[in-house]
Design a protein around this motif. Structure first.
Motif, PDB file in Angstrom:
ATOM      1  N   ALA A   1      23.117  67.645  58.575  1.00 52.21           N
ATOM      2  CA  ALA A   1      21.746  67.801  58.110  1.00 52.21           C
ATOM      3  C   ALA A   1      21.582  67.170  56.739  1.00 52.21           C
ATOM      4  O   ALA A   1      22.483  67.172  55.928  1.00 52.21           O
TER       5      ALA A   1
ATOM      6  N   HIS B   1      19.322  71.529  63.342  1.00 51.78           N
ATOM      7  CA  HIS B   1      20.063  71.924  62.156  1.00 51.78           C
ATOM      8  C   HIS B   1      19.160  71.762  60.939  1.00 51.78           C
ATOM      9  O   HIS B   1      18.539  70.705  60.757  1.00 51.78           O
TER      10      HIS B   1
ATOM     11  N   TYR C   1      20.152  77.033  61.574  1.00 55.05           N
ATOM     12  CA  TYR C   1      19.930  76.275  62.802  1.00 55.05           C
ATOM     13  C   TYR C   1      19.044  77.073  63.740  1.00 55.05           C
ATOM     14  O   TYR C   1      19.040  78.301  63.743  1.00 55.05           O
TER      15      TYR C   1
ATOM     16  N   ARG D   1      19.886  77.050  54.549  1.00 55.84           N
ATOM     17  CA  ARG D   1      20.559  76.284  55.587  1.00 55.84           C
ATOM     18  C   ARG D   1      20.683  77.149  56.835  1.00 55.84           C
ATOM     19  O   ARG D   1      20.995  78.332  56.773  1.00 55.84           O
TER      20      ARG D   1
ATOM     21  N   THR E   1      25.853  77.428  59.601  1.00 61.53           N
ATOM     22  CA  THR E   1      26.035  76.292  60.503  1.00 61.53           C
ATOM     23  C   THR E   1      26.301  76.755  61.923  1.00 61.53           C
ATOM     24  O   THR E   1      26.864  77.827  62.143  1.00 61.53           O
ATOM     25  N   ALA E   2      25.919  75.928  62.893  1.00 59.73           N
ATOM     26  CA  ALA E   2      26.139  76.276  64.296  1.00 59.73           C
ATOM     27  C   ALA E   2      27.624  76.341  64.623  1.00 59.73           C
ATOM     28  O   ALA E   2      28.045  77.101  65.502  1.00 59.73           O
TER      29      ALA E   2
END
Length: 219
Positions: A47, A114, A134, A132, A98-99
């Motif tokens: 991202a 994302h 997703y 941050r 984060t994923a």
């Protein structure tokens, strides 16, 4: 706000002053993770941030919260009202971080967006801050690549088909052959150990989760 991306792998941007992101062809899917046992998939797109001096958020207090919608095109999408004619996909799950490190998206997720952290210096009350995270997205209308056999989505699930890439690696494709590659194996069962796969199993596919082994048979 506008966020731009590139394809395979895409990059998604989320600025604090507007609500915009990007999607991938056939549902923003990334190629399945690859390993010697085949591959389950977790979208691994990077991202980036591209601020735009518009509004702080979209149609909710949280940027792309659960049940909010987005429009999308080939290179970018915007958060929009779900009742509007531009609405194309809905957020079915939303997580910070984060994923790769966070909870997996629901099995029938069509694509993952994302979102980069953005904290504009001009924002005095914090309303423009976007952490941050997703968003797990589902198209409002078919086709749904995340459905079993659909040939896409961030996860490989029971009912999905794969084809070989060589060196023990596989990639998901549509079971009806519409994905450009002929399906060679279908995942018929998910178990926690190879020994629990049926005798007809010809390939083990890594799925992840609590039942990480996919038992696949030739098609």
């Amino acid at each position: 706000m506008r966020v731009r991306t590139r394809w395979w792998p895409p990059a998604v941007s989320a600025a604090a002053c507007a609500a915009v992101c990007a999607v991938l062809l056939t549902g923003c899917q990334s190629a399945p993770g690859e390993g010697s046992e085949g591959a389950g998939r977790l979208d691994d797109r990077a991202a980036t941030v591209s601020p735009a001096p518009v509004r702080t958020y979209g149609y909710g207090a949280v940027f792309l919260a659960v049940d909010e919608c987005s429009s999308f095109g080939r290179t970018s999408f915007t958060e929009v009202s779900c009742d509007g004619e531009r609405a194309a996909a809905r957020v079915v799950a939303r997580h910070d971080g984060t994923a790769r490190d966070g909870p997996p998206c629901p099995a029938t997720t069509d694509f993952v967006l994302h979102i980069s952290e953005q904290r504009p210096s001009a924002d005095e009350d914090g309303d423009g801050a976007v952490p941050r995270g997703y968003a797990c997205m589902r198209h409002l209308q078919p086709p749904h690549p995340g459905d079993p056999g659909g040939g896409g989505g961030p996860r490989t699930v029971v009912g999905d088909c794969v084809y070989g890439l060589g060196d023990g690696k596989v990639r998901e494709t549509a079971c009806d052959g519409s994905g450009g590659h002929r399906p060679e194996f279908e995942v018929t069962k998910a178990v926690d150990a190879r020994s629990k796969c049926p005798a007809s199993t010809a390939l083990y596919v890594r799925l992840g989760g609590t039942t990480p082994v996919g038992c696949a048979r030739p098609v």
